[in-house]
Each structure stands twice: as structure tokens, then as C-alpha cells.
Design an enzyme around this catalytic site. Structure first.
Site, PDB file in Angstrom:
ATOM      1  CD1 TRP A  27      30.826  -2.073 -33.675  1.00 58.22           C
ATOM      2  CD2 TRP A  27      28.915  -1.319 -32.567  1.00 58.22           C
ATOM      3  NE1 TRP A  27      29.815  -1.663 -34.390  1.00 58.22           N
ATOM      4  CE2 TRP A  27      28.483  -1.186 -34.249  1.00 58.22           C
ATOM      5  CE3 TRP A  27      27.995  -1.293 -31.407  1.00 58.22           C
ATOM      6  CZ2 TRP A  27      27.951  -0.334 -34.373  1.00 58.22           C
ATOM      7  CZ3 TRP A  27      27.175   0.137 -31.994  1.00 58.22           C
ATOM      8  CH2 TRP A  27      26.819  -0.209 -33.426  1.00 58.22           C
ATOM      9  NE  ARG A  47      38.678 -16.310 -30.358  1.00 55.00           N
ATOM     10  CZ  ARG A  47      39.001 -17.241 -31.221  1.00 55.00           C
ATOM     11  NH1 ARG A  47      39.169 -18.585 -31.372  1.00 55.00           N
ATOM     12  NH2 ARG A  47      39.272 -16.456 -32.209  1.00 55.00           N
ATOM     13  CE  LYS A 121      34.242   1.996 -36.342  1.00 54.59           C
ATOM     14  NZ  LYS A 121      33.783   2.572 -35.535  1.00 54.59           N
ATOM     15  N   GLY A 149      30.183   3.900 -38.308  1.00 54.41           N
ATOM     16  CA  GLY A 149      30.185   5.265 -37.336  1.00 54.41           C
ATOM     17  C   GLY A 149      30.036   5.767 -36.289  1.00 54.41           C
ATOM     18  CE  LYS A 213      36.599   5.092 -34.575  1.00 55.08           C
ATOM     19  NZ  LYS A 213      35.605   5.217 -33.669  1.00 55.08           N
ATOM     20  CG  ASP A 266      33.034   6.053 -35.507  1.00 56.43           C
ATOM     21  OD1 ASP A 266      33.218   6.269 -34.715  1.00 56.43           O
ATOM     22  OD2 ASP A 266      33.964   5.678 -36.735  1.00 56.43           O
ATOM     23  CB  THR A 270      35.917   8.245 -31.187  1.00 57.24           C
ATOM     24  OG1 THR A 270      35.613   7.610 -32.395  1.00 57.24           O
ATOM     25  CG2 THR A 270      37.158   7.072 -31.169  1.00 57.24           C
ATOM     26  CB  SER A 276      36.826   6.791 -27.239  1.00 60.28           C
ATOM     27  OG  SER A 276      37.572   6.477 -28.107  1.00 60.28           O
ATOM     28  CD  GLU A 303      40.047  -2.841 -34.008  1.00 56.34           C
ATOM     29  OE1 GLU A 303      42.077  -2.746 -33.934  1.00 56.34           O
ATOM     30  OE2 GLU A 303      39.812  -3.935 -34.008  1.00 56.34           O
TER      31      GLU A 303
END
Length: 372
Positions: A27, A47, A121, A149, A213, A266, A270, A276, A303
Site C-alpha cells: 500500500w 528499510r 490500521k 478506504g 474490518k 472497506d 476486505t 485481502s 493486521e
């Protein structure tokens, strides 16, 4: 209209021309590409020297977006001070567990007053802080907001029409002249023929939607992987949306946010595709794979996996009922049996859908089980 320049006793800020994107995952790379498409000067920091070298030399991020062509003029570096030098705005796109560390590293190199839009998120473990609250602690004096979003990175880079929400606090002067607010300026800076952003001042609402979500997507993936069909997924999305709304409301957010791009938009994306990572992990677990076997054994950051704990902890602290999220947390982190946990979820009391009715009745399956 009253001139906010006169009221503030200073000059209006310049338009955003240089964007620093911190985080070269999928992203982060997509946002850098979107800013390039919008005509901005972009510096992407990461990195991983191998990823940055590939972006700089081949206009490709093979680690996260193999085969997706990036704009040739995108600048990429592993030098954080160089990435931040002269930036008009920063998009922070690192995993949620790395937000505090990244903000602390940025602080000495960020010019005073430069806005930061957090694109991670989640909720911080232990403190229960939202990502923007972490950034506010580590970067005092900088306007802090959020961008979120229904956005799959590869589709956005390939210029499929995509939309997201940008939320920053609105001051009195921003309301007098919204065109000079950070949210509107950033929206103009990123907007293009294929990328549009809606503008909000509901920072907490947008953030909570993004965190919840992912957890609900894990639930949808688990049920799909276990062989259940579209009825089940639609019900989980609806139940998850209600849980999202209750938690947003408890933190002072708005229903409109939940029904907007950052919430329903979203959530529906997802929960509908194994593109996803959250949906994909849930699907693999639902098929019976051990966590270590998922993603062919690769260490993929998901996440919702980590944030299932934090979302539930925050909900419990606020007295908000979130049975779907709790089921996901228990399966992931308490060795709960997946079929039995979801059977118990479905057998919960049947509550009235308008909250104002304020009652629930026992589910027949629960009564039958108790009688046996």
C-alpha cells in the site's frame, strides 16, 4: 466569507507539491504511485535495500507487487532524513506495530508543522491508543490525520477507479475556509482521474473502521474456508458492521463514517476477496491449515491477526459487545475450536435489530443444547 488569513494573522500554507511516503510495502508503494499519477514529487522510503533497489532500477516492487509496473519517476531510498527533507506532507504506511518506532525515527528530521497522514490500521497493544494518537504523542506540533478506504494496492496502481477517505481534525478556521484545511489540500494533491478521496473530520471513526474490518474479514475467510457459502458471509459482514458501529459510537465517531468508504466500503471489499491478506489467512485457517503453514510458510504480516486482541480489549474496556470479533480472537489466540466457536456464535441470543428495542431472546439452538 471571512478571510482566515486575517483571523490567524499569518499567510496561507502553500499547495502540497512534495510527498514523502514512509513504508515500501504494497500500500505504501501504491500511494507513492498514486501521488506520482497526480503530478506530485514523491520520495518513497523503505528499510529493505533490495526492494528499494528494484523500485529505483526496474520500477517494480517484486517483494510485494511482482509484475506491477510503477511510475518511472518515483524516487525510492533507504535514507529516512533524505526522504523527509523538504516534504510538504508525510504518508505513514508501516505496519501498525511499527507506527510508534517510525514516528520516533521521523521526529528529528521532519520540518515543523508538516502534516502526517497515518495509513496503518490498528490499535496499540496495552495502551489501547489509535494509530493517530500514537503519532500525536511522538510528533507534537504536527497535524495528524488518517487515510483509509477500500483499496487493493495493485488495482490502484493499475489505475482502476479507486476511492478512499482522508480525515483530519478541522479547526474553526478550517470550517470558515475548508479549501485551506489539511484534508482538502491533501485530497487535491492525491486526486487524479482514477483516484478520488472523500473528506472527513471523524478521525477516530475512520480509524476504528479500519481496525475492525480486518478482524471481520478474518471471520469471513474462516467461514468460507470451512465450506460455508454466501449467506454466511453476508450475515457476518452485517453483524460485523453493527459491531463496528457500536465501537465507533462509543468513541464519539459518526454513523455516516461507518456507512462510508472507510467503513462499509472497506469492510465489503476486505471480506469479499482473498486478495485481502486478512480474508486469505482466515480462508486458510478455515481449511484446517496450521498458522505456520499459511502463506506457504512465509512470514506475512496480517493486521487483523494481531489487532483481534486489541480491538476486543478496547471494546471490553468501553463495555461494547463484539461477539464476531471475540470469536476470531479466541480462535487465533486462545486455541478455540473453529467450528464449535462459530456454532456458539450462531446460537447466541437473537437480539432486536433496532438497538432502541433493547431486548434479546434465546436462540432455539441454544435451548436445544441446554436441554440435552
Amino acid at each position: 466569507m471571512i478571510n482566515p488569513t486575517t483571523l490567524k494573522g499569518g499567510s496561507l500554507p502553500a499547495e502540497i507539491s512534495t510527498v514523502a511516503v514512509i513504508g515500501a510495502g504494497s500500500w505504501g508503494t501504491a500511494l507513492a504511485a498514486l501521488a506520482c499519477h497526480a503530478g506530485r514529487s514523491v520520495r518513497l522510503w523503505g528499510r529493505d535495500a533490495g526492494v528499494i533497489e528494484a523500485i529505483a532500477e526496474r520500477s517494480e516492487n517484486p517483494a510485494y507487487l511482482e509484475g506491477v509496473r510503477l511510475p518511472d519517476r518515483m524516487s525510492a531510498t533507504t535514507d529516512l532524513p533524505a526522504a523527509l527533507h523538504g516534504a510538504d506532507v508525510v504518508l505513514l504506511v508501516v505496519p501498525s506495530v511499527a507506527v510508534r518506532e517510525a514516528c520516533a525515527a521521523m521526529a528529528p528530521h521532519l520540518a515543523p508543522g508538516v502534516p502526517v497522514a497515518v495509513c496503518a490500521k490498528g490499535i496499540e497493544e496495552g495502551s489501547g491508543l489509535l494509530m493517530t494518537q500514537i503519532a500525536e504523542e511522538e510528533l507534537p506540533g504536527h497535524p495528524i490525520g488518517v487515510l483509509s478506504g477500500p483499496t487493493f494496492a495493485a488495482e490502484a496502481i493499475e489505475r482502476h477507479p479507486t476511492a478512499a477517505t482522508i480525515a483530519f481534525p478541522f479547526s474553526h478556521y478550517d470550517r470558515l475556509d475548508p479549501s485551506q484545511s489539511v484534508a482538502v489540500r491533501l485530497s487535491r494533491a492525491l486526486g487524479s482521474q482514477t483516484f478520488r478521496t472523500h473528506i472527513s473530520d471523524d478521525v477516530a471513526g475512520v480509524e476504528i473502521c479500519g481496525a475492525v474490518k480486518n478482524v471481520i474479514a478474518l471471520a469471513c475467510g474462516m467461514m468460507a474456508g470451512a465450506g460455508y457459502a454466501e449467506n454466511t458471509r453476508a450475515a457476518l459482514i452485517t453483524l460485523g458492521l453493527a459491531e463496528m458501529r457500536r465501537l465507533v459510537s462509543a468513541l464519539g465517531g459518526r454513523d455516516e463514517t461507518v456507512m462510508g468508504l472507510a467503513g462499509l466500503g472497506d469492510l465489503s471489499l476486505t471480506c469479499s476477496s482473498t486478495t485481502s491478506r486478512n480474508m486469505s489467512l482466515g480462508h486458510q485457517l478455515g481449511q484446517g491449515l496450521a498458522r505456520a503453514e499459511c502463506f506457504e510458510g512465509r512470514p506475512v504480516v496480517v493486521e487483523g491477526e494481531h489487532n483481534a486482541i486489541n480491538v476486543c480489549a478496547l471494546a471490553e474496556r468501553l463495555g461494547v459487545q463484539m461477539p464476531v470479533a471475540t470469536a476470531v480472537r479466541d480462535i487465533l489466540h486462545a486455541d478455540a475450536d473453529l467450528p464449535a466457536t462459530f456454532a456458539a456464535l450462531w446460537a447466541q441470543p437473537q437480539w432486536a435489530e433496532p438497538d432502541a428495542m433493547d431486548f434479546a431472546v434465546a436462540h432455539p439452538a441454544a435451548l436445544t443444547t441446554a436441554a440435552e
